[in-house]
Write an enzyme that holds these catalytic residues in place. Sequence first.
Site, short mmCIF file in Angstrom:
data_model
loop_
_atom_site.label_atom_id
_atom_site.label_comp_id
_atom_site.label_asym_id
_atom_site.label_seq_id
_atom_site.Cartn_x
_atom_site.Cartn_y
_atom_site.Cartn_z
N ASN A 11 28.84 1.51 42.13
CA ASN A 11 27.99 0.96 41.08
C ASN A 11 26.55 0.98 41.58
O ASN A 11 26.17 0.16 42.40
CB ASN A 11 28.44 -0.48 40.76
CG ASN A 11 27.49 -1.18 39.81
OD1 ASN A 11 26.70 -0.53 39.12
ND2 ASN A 11 27.55 -2.50 39.77
N LYS A 13 23.92 0.22 40.05
CA LYS A 13 23.06 -0.77 39.37
C LYS A 13 21.77 -0.07 38.92
O LYS A 13 21.82 1.10 38.57
CB LYS A 13 22.77 -1.96 40.28
CG LYS A 13 24.03 -2.50 40.96
CD LYS A 13 23.81 -3.83 41.60
CE LYS A 13 25.03 -4.22 42.39
NZ LYS A 13 25.06 -5.60 42.76
N HIS A 103 30.29 -7.22 34.28
CA HIS A 103 29.77 -7.43 35.64
C HIS A 103 29.07 -8.79 35.69
O HIS A 103 28.42 -9.19 34.73
CB HIS A 103 28.79 -6.30 36.01
CG HIS A 103 28.44 -6.31 37.47
ND1 HIS A 103 27.53 -7.19 37.99
CD2 HIS A 103 28.89 -5.56 38.51
CE1 HIS A 103 27.43 -6.98 39.31
NE2 HIS A 103 28.25 -5.99 39.64
N GLU A 105 26.43 -9.76 37.02
CA GLU A 105 24.98 -9.74 36.78
C GLU A 105 24.70 -9.74 35.27
O GLU A 105 23.75 -10.34 34.80
CB GLU A 105 24.35 -8.52 37.47
CG GLU A 105 24.26 -8.75 38.98
CD GLU A 105 24.19 -7.49 39.81
OE1 GLU A 105 23.98 -6.39 39.26
OE2 GLU A 105 24.38 -7.61 41.04
N GLU A 175 35.58 -9.56 41.64
CA GLU A 175 34.27 -9.62 42.31
C GLU A 175 33.81 -11.07 42.40
O GLU A 175 33.16 -11.57 41.45
CB GLU A 175 33.25 -8.80 41.53
CG GLU A 175 33.55 -7.33 41.46
CD GLU A 175 32.26 -6.51 41.44
OE1 GLU A 175 32.11 -5.64 42.29
OE2 GLU A 175 31.40 -6.78 40.59
N GLY A 181 26.23 -8.50 46.70
CA GLY A 181 24.88 -8.23 47.17
C GLY A 181 24.37 -9.25 48.17
O GLY A 181 23.18 -9.32 48.46
N SER A 221 29.99 -6.81 48.62
CA SER A 221 29.52 -6.47 49.98
C SER A 221 30.53 -5.64 50.77
O SER A 221 30.69 -5.83 51.98
CB SER A 221 29.12 -7.75 50.75
OG SER A 221 28.07 -8.41 50.06
C1 PEP Z 1 28.66 -4.82 42.64
O1 PEP Z 1 27.54 -4.83 42.18
O2 PEP Z 1 29.61 -4.64 41.88
C2 PEP Z 1 28.82 -5.03 44.07
C3 PEP Z 1 30.03 -5.22 44.52
O3 PEP Z 1 27.68 -5.01 44.84
P1 PEP Z 1 27.57 -5.07 46.45
O4 PEP Z 1 28.60 -4.11 47.00
O5 PEP Z 1 26.18 -4.65 46.76
O6 PEP Z 1 27.88 -6.46 46.86
#
Ligand code: PEP
Length: 261
Positions: A11, A13, A103, A105, A175, A181, A221
């Site tokens: 992803n 973003k 998601h 976000e 998630e 992040g 992460s």
């Molecule tokens: C995500 O945005 O779905 C995500 C898992 O980000 P990151 O791997 O940067 O934590």
Amino acid sequence: MSDRTLLLAGNWKMNHDHLEAISSVQKLAWALEDAKLDESRCEVVVIPPFTDIRSVQTLIQGDKLWLGYGAQDVSQHEPGAHTGEIAASFLSRLGCTYVVIGHSERRANNHETDEIVAAKIKAAVSADLTPILCVGESLDQRQEKTHVDFTLRQLEESLAGLGAEALDGLVIAYEPVWAIGTGETATAADAAEMASAIRAHLGEKYGPGLAEATRIIYGGSVNTDNVAEIVASADVDGALVGGASLNGPDFAALCKAAVAK
Ligand code: PEP
């Protein structure tokens, strides 16, 4: 070992414009070729911003690259008077296979409720897109130990009104919000606990066939060093990767580490 194919989805973003996307996909494809992954065991997918998708499609289809692609969001509406929205049918026409829905976000910054998420899933399914539905708890919920109940409720509400037939192929991304992040990763045991709770819930609601077939992936992460341990659990079928998917060769190394599962 299950028959489910490991899914590694990057992803991006709001990173990489369409020129950077071309270079990133090209480098990812070269690095994957060098890595000699067992292509029957995994699927590697990029999820770029909307404005990159046409360029990514042209490159992947033109060069017959072994990569899938998708979008980061979709409108719940049919084409029409919805300024700034992107219809599911448009994404289908661009050859997208996947679309990320719900998601954290978008839930936090764009006020997407479970009801909106469910409407987006319906729109995606009717356009033959495979949703990657994101669910997961906040840090407070984890500390209060309500994380499993919260996530299962979010899952149930995000799938409200959809029957098992519509959910064929669905991917669920667990998630935890506190791990996205932040550099904080859930432990492999945390990811396994939630994946197995989600699978049991799918079994109770939709029957064992759908529970067994649905891919449940972990995001938060994930990087080259931790991915193997996370996907080692029988119920964790891959990873949704943000930051660590932006550099093609690094993402290829992560995919290689995951396939060693
Ligand atoms: C995500 O945005 O779905 C995500 C898992 O980000 P990151 O791997 O940067 O934590």
